[in-house]
Design an enzyme around this catalytic site. Structure first.
Site, short mmCIF file in Angstrom:
data_model
loop_
_atom_site.label_atom_id
_atom_site.label_comp_id
_atom_site.label_asym_id
_atom_site.label_seq_id
_atom_site.Cartn_x
_atom_site.Cartn_y
_atom_site.Cartn_z
N ARG A 1 5.13 25.20 15.55
CA ARG A 1 5.45 23.96 14.83
C ARG A 1 5.24 22.70 15.68
NH1 ARG A 1 10.96 23.89 11.16
NH2 ARG A 1 10.13 22.70 9.43
N THR B 1 -7.40 20.31 13.43
CA THR B 1 -8.29 19.49 14.25
C THR B 1 -9.69 20.10 14.34
OG1 THR B 1 -7.51 20.56 16.26
CG2 THR B 1 -6.38 18.56 15.57
N GLN C 1 0.40 34.59 8.84
CA GLN C 1 0.05 33.29 8.27
C GLN C 1 -1.44 33.23 7.95
OE1 GLN C 1 2.46 31.25 11.74
NE2 GLN C 1 1.65 29.62 10.47
N GLU D 1 5.52 20.11 10.06
CA GLU D 1 5.69 19.88 11.49
C GLU D 1 6.26 18.52 11.90
OE1 GLU D 1 1.47 21.09 11.88
OE2 GLU D 1 2.18 22.31 13.54
N PHE E 1 6.68 29.84 11.83
CA PHE E 1 6.70 28.67 12.73
C PHE E 1 5.48 28.59 13.64
CE2 PHE E 1 11.18 30.08 12.07
CZ PHE E 1 11.54 29.08 11.18
N PHE F 1 2.33 22.27 17.41
CA PHE F 1 1.03 22.69 17.95
C PHE F 1 0.55 21.80 19.09
CE2 PHE F 1 -3.55 23.94 17.21
CZ PHE F 1 -3.37 25.30 17.03
N ALA G 1 -0.81 24.00 10.39
CA ALA G 1 -1.15 22.59 10.54
C ALA G 1 -0.49 21.72 9.46
CB ALA G 1 -2.67 22.39 10.56
N GLU H 1 0.44 32.78 13.26
CA GLU H 1 -0.87 32.22 12.94
C GLU H 1 -1.96 33.09 13.57
OE1 GLU H 1 -1.38 27.99 13.64
OE2 GLU H 1 -3.55 28.15 13.53
N ARG I 1 -4.66 19.09 20.37
CA ARG I 1 -3.68 18.32 19.60
C ARG I 1 -2.73 17.55 20.53
NH1 ARG I 1 -1.98 17.58 14.25
NH2 ARG I 1 -3.34 19.12 13.32
N1 LUZ Z 1 -3.57 25.43 13.81
C1 LUZ Z 1 -4.88 25.24 14.05
C2 LUZ Z 1 -2.72 24.40 13.76
O1 LUZ Z 1 -5.63 26.20 14.12
N2 LUZ Z 1 -5.35 23.99 14.19
C3 LUZ Z 1 -4.56 22.90 14.13
O2 LUZ Z 1 -5.03 21.79 14.28
C4 LUZ Z 1 -3.18 23.11 13.93
N3 LUZ Z 1 -2.34 22.08 13.91
C5 LUZ Z 1 -1.05 22.30 13.74
C6 LUZ Z 1 -0.60 23.58 13.57
N4 LUZ Z 1 -1.41 24.62 13.58
MO1 MOS Z 2 1.06 26.14 12.96
S1 MOS Z 2 2.06 25.57 14.60
O1 MOS Z 2 1.00 27.72 12.64
O2 MOS Z 2 1.21 25.08 11.72
#
Ligand code: LUZ
Ligand code: MOS
Length: 761
Positions: free
Chosen positions: A337, A435, A192, A708, A223, A339, A504, A227, A305
């Site tokens: 998903r 965030t 990702q 999400e 999902f 987070f 995110a 990341e 979060r």
């Molecule tokens: N990833 C991240 C995320 O690095 N920061 C976020 O705030 C976030 N929020 C949701 C999913 N992935």
């Molecule tokens: Mo995230 S939980 O890779 O949007």
């Protein structure tokens, strides 16, 4: 084209994933060998029996890393390969590279590692007691809970637990690294976050980032699991490719993937909620113990979060929440998903459920009474703007005839002993933006070729969520040309640098906006050029519509293809790059106040279930939601995302159960020991209504993020089942502990307590 552009290729089996790529001549295969204990010191590693196997080309450990053995993103606490000690079962120690995957596997099995075992912690509260933390606890506060309790008529305290969740993307983690001229490495990765892979590879290999190119065609699901945790395998492949000057492929077999990678964070939480006698929430306190696993990974951001979403879609004047990231000897838990948001929301819903029980009223009464209103503020300081909480709630109750549903359930429960029905309402409010404010940036590169076709590159990674069709639609709308003329290119770090992860829920927002900006630059140039071609001075009166130039609303003879070739001949650039950064977001981590989110997504779902009280099994009868999509860029993609998220959210809280032994071994380590929702456990009926008249100036063409938020409707399934259990044993106080598997339901329904199990009549 309106649906996901990959659908036809998927159905025909033509879509390419890492393992489908026709590999270059001479490609080698890597297999990871990893720790077989959850905590201890490495005493010795013996590779003698492995290295002598014919076909084995190399075995690499931390000693072979030319750069820095460090892949931690937020905190530098994670090695690529273990050095002196191991902190979880499945921690990578090295790789075997061989001329076939079978040989690599066989050799990996012959490597002998001696350990000195150390005590293992798997429970977050135990980790907390032993001061085993990833970082210091964080507290958000608003108002003054200490002095608010005295104003509360009802005070309820309790504990709530949620379990982990395996991502179970269809395509396991993997990468193919190809050495190129002059020491450059090209990495094709199922990630990702192409830049995260590039940055880590450069660090590990002691190379400049410009000598690493990362390319991503598409992912077979992610999902959140790719990341941060796609990086390791890509970097390992790159290391071997660089050492051997041969292409190296590393694809994790499913069981390795489940064992070596982290999952959704399990949380154990305490709450205290105080209300007036008419159900207004005055005060709320919660402490979240996050099971982070052995290293930080994304845990600090996920923890944050959780705090942001701890009050879900409610206004509470006095709040204090503390979140603690607890270091345990499990694989590092990671983005999934939502987070951390789902974990936070579950606890406030548990608190409301318990309070409603104590007050003898429906939880819906408390939920409704405390919904956020325009002009209030979130407890982290952001003003509530374009609030859709009430509208979604009202429309859900009305459209789906909630009163009738409740009456039918009461009637059913009065007439049945073995079967009980239950329902729950689940409002959601989810903040959109990373965030970490700095991550909210993206860029796009748009080329128009001389035949009129268009190529678009952005930082967005297609992982099945349909971001490509949204970007395509956004460019098509902006330039007013048919979407068939547009191709969305791979995500590639040489075309788009410094990418934020597609995460995110913000991939379509950030990259769509960048693509619109780039398209607008081209549109302006094209209209100026059209004016020159047509001999028209007032270019403001020119417009492109469906591939034709219009002047003052009247069609001209100038069509797209001619306009493009003539513009090219006039030596005007047909390429544009643009950059987008979400405006007006900031967050002060010293006081934990700010405006972290561009906007919020709202919705309300009604969930109904039927419970078989003899067997503990249940069916999710229906999930009906009114959801705020803004003005959708692709209604079919958005509906699919909502439905999929609902099923995944329900799975997390009902049937999906991650189990570890006391020694830290993953027991739910395959598809036969880990249950994901199938056609039988998914809701029998899902109905999602698009909220009308929702504006969103921060989304491309007023669309809203979708990835999400709808997952959190699944929380309602938990409480619907709990309500059905209550209908069977009204006197019993059930523990709040997810997942609420049929086995656990059965045990709870017949648990020994002071209250007798009711019998028919
Ligand atoms: N990833 C991240 C995320 O690095 N920061 C976020 O705030 C976030 N929020 C949701 C999913 N992935
Ligand atoms: Mo995230 S939980 O890779 O949007």
């Amino acid at each position: 084209m309106k649906s996901n552009i990959d659908i036809e290729k998927h159905v025909k089996g033509e879509s390419q994933f890492i393992d489908d790529i026709i590999v270059p001549e001479g490609t080698l295969y890597a297999k990871v060998f990893d720790s077989t204990i959850a905590h201890g010191n490495i005493l010795s590693i013996t590779i003698k029996d492995a290295i002598n196997i014919p076909g084995v080309i190399g075995i690499y450990t931390h000693k072979d890393i030319p750069g820095i053995n460090q892949v931690g993103g937020i905190i530098q606490d994670e090695t690529l390969f273990a050095v002196d000690d191991v902190q979880f079962m499945g921690e990578p120690i090295g790789i075997v590279v061989a001329d076939s995957i079978e040989t690599a596997k066989k050799a990996a099995g012959k490597i002998k590692i001696e350990y000195q075992k150390l005590p293992v912690i798997t429970d977050p509260r135990e980790a907390f007691e032993k001061n085993s933390l990833i970082m210091p606890p964080r507290t958000f506060s608003f108002g003054d809970t200490d002095s608010a309790w005295k104003d509360c008529k009802i005070i309820v305290e309790g504990k709530a637990e949620t379990g982990g969740q395996e991502h179970l993307y269809l395509e396991t983690q993997g990468a193919l690294a190809i050495p190129e001229e002059g020491g450059k490495i090209k990495i094709i990765s199922s990630t990702q976050s192409p830049t995260a892979v590039q940055r880590a590879a450069a660090r590990i290999l002691a190379m400049s980032m410009h000598n690493i190119e990362v390319d991503v065609l598409r992912l077979g699901g992610a999902f959140g699991g790719k990341e941060d945790q796609a990086t390791h395998w890509a970097v390992m492949a790159a290391l071997a490719a660089s050492k051997l000057n041969r292409p190296v492929k590393l694809v994790l077999p499913r069981m390795d993937d489940m064992r070596l990678t982290g999952k959704r964070h399990p949380y154990s939480s305490d709450f205290k909620i105080g209300l007036t006698s008419d159900g207004k929430i005055i005060a709320y306190e919660a402490t979240f113990y996050q099971n982070a696993g052995a290293v930080a990974d994304l845990s600090p951001a996920i923890l944050e979060r959780t705090l942001f979403h701890a009050t879900n879609s409610y206004f509470i004047p006095n709040v204090r929440t503390t979140a603690i990231s607890c270091k345990t000897n499990l694989a590092p838990n990671t983005a999934f998903r939502g987070f951390g948001g789902p974990q936070g929301k579950f606890v406030i819903e548990a608190a409301i459920h318990k309070a409603a029980q104590k007050m003898g009223i429906d939880a819906g009464k408390i939920q409704k009474k405390n919904l956020l209103k325009e002009g209030q503020s979130f407890y982290y300081g952001q003003k509530v703007e374009r609030c859709q909480a009430d509208r979604c709630w009202e429309q859900a109750l009305e459209n789906f005839n909630y009163k009738k549903t409740i009456n039918e359930i009461d009637k059913f429960n009065g007439n049945n002993h073995q079967f009980k029905k239950g329902s729950a309402l689940m409002p959601i409010c989810f903040g959109i933006s990373f965030t970490n404010s700095f991550l909210n940036q993206a860029s796009a590169l748009v080329h128009i070729y001389t035949d009129g076709s268009i190529g678009v590159s952005t930082a967005a990674v297609e992982m099945g969520q349909g971001v490509n069709v949204k970007i395509k639609n956004a460019v098509s709308k902006t330039l007013s040309v048919n979407a068939d003329k547009i191709r969305i290119e791979t995500t590639n770090t040489t075309r788009i640098a410094n990418t934020s992860a597609t995460a995110a829920s913000s991939g379509a927002d950030l990259n769509g906006n960048a693509a619109i900006l780039a398209s607008n630059i081209l549109l302006k140039r094209l209209l100026k050029s059209a004016g020159e071609i047509l001999g028209i001075k007032d270019t403001d009166e020119l417009k492109l519509e469906d591939g034709v130039v219009f002047h003052k609303g009247r069609k001209t003879e100038l069509e797209w293809n001619e306009l493009i070739i003539k513009t090219y001949q006039k030596r005007i650039s047909l390429s544009a790059q643009a950059y987008y950064a979400t405006p007006d977001i900031y967050f002060d981590k010293k006081i934990n106040k700010g405006r972290p989110f561009a906007y919020h997504v709202y919705g309300t779902a009604i969930i109904t279930v039927t419970l078989d009280c003899l067997r503990g099994t249940y069916t999710i009868d229906s999930v009906k939601a009114v959801h705020d999509f803004g003005k959708s860029l692709s209604p079919v993609v958005d509906r699919g995302q909502a439905e999929g998220a609902i099923a995944q959210g329900i799975g997390w809280l009902t049937v999906e159960e991650i189990a570890h032994s006391k020694e830290g071994m993953l027991l739910s380590n395959s598809l036969s020991t880990y249950k994901v929702p199938d056609i039988y456990s998914a809701p029998k009926e899902i109905e999602v209504i698009f909220l009308e008249d929702s504006e969103n100036p921060f989304g491309p063409f007023h669309s809203k993020a979708i990835g999400e938020p709808p997952l959190m409707y699944g929380i309602g399934a938990y409480f619907a089942i709990l309500n059905a259990m209550k209908a069977f044993r009204p006197e019993e106080e059930f523990k709040i502990s997810a997942p609420i598997t049929p086995e656990r339901v059965l045990m709870a329904l017949y648990s020994k307590s002071t209250k007798p199990v009711p019998s028919p009549n």
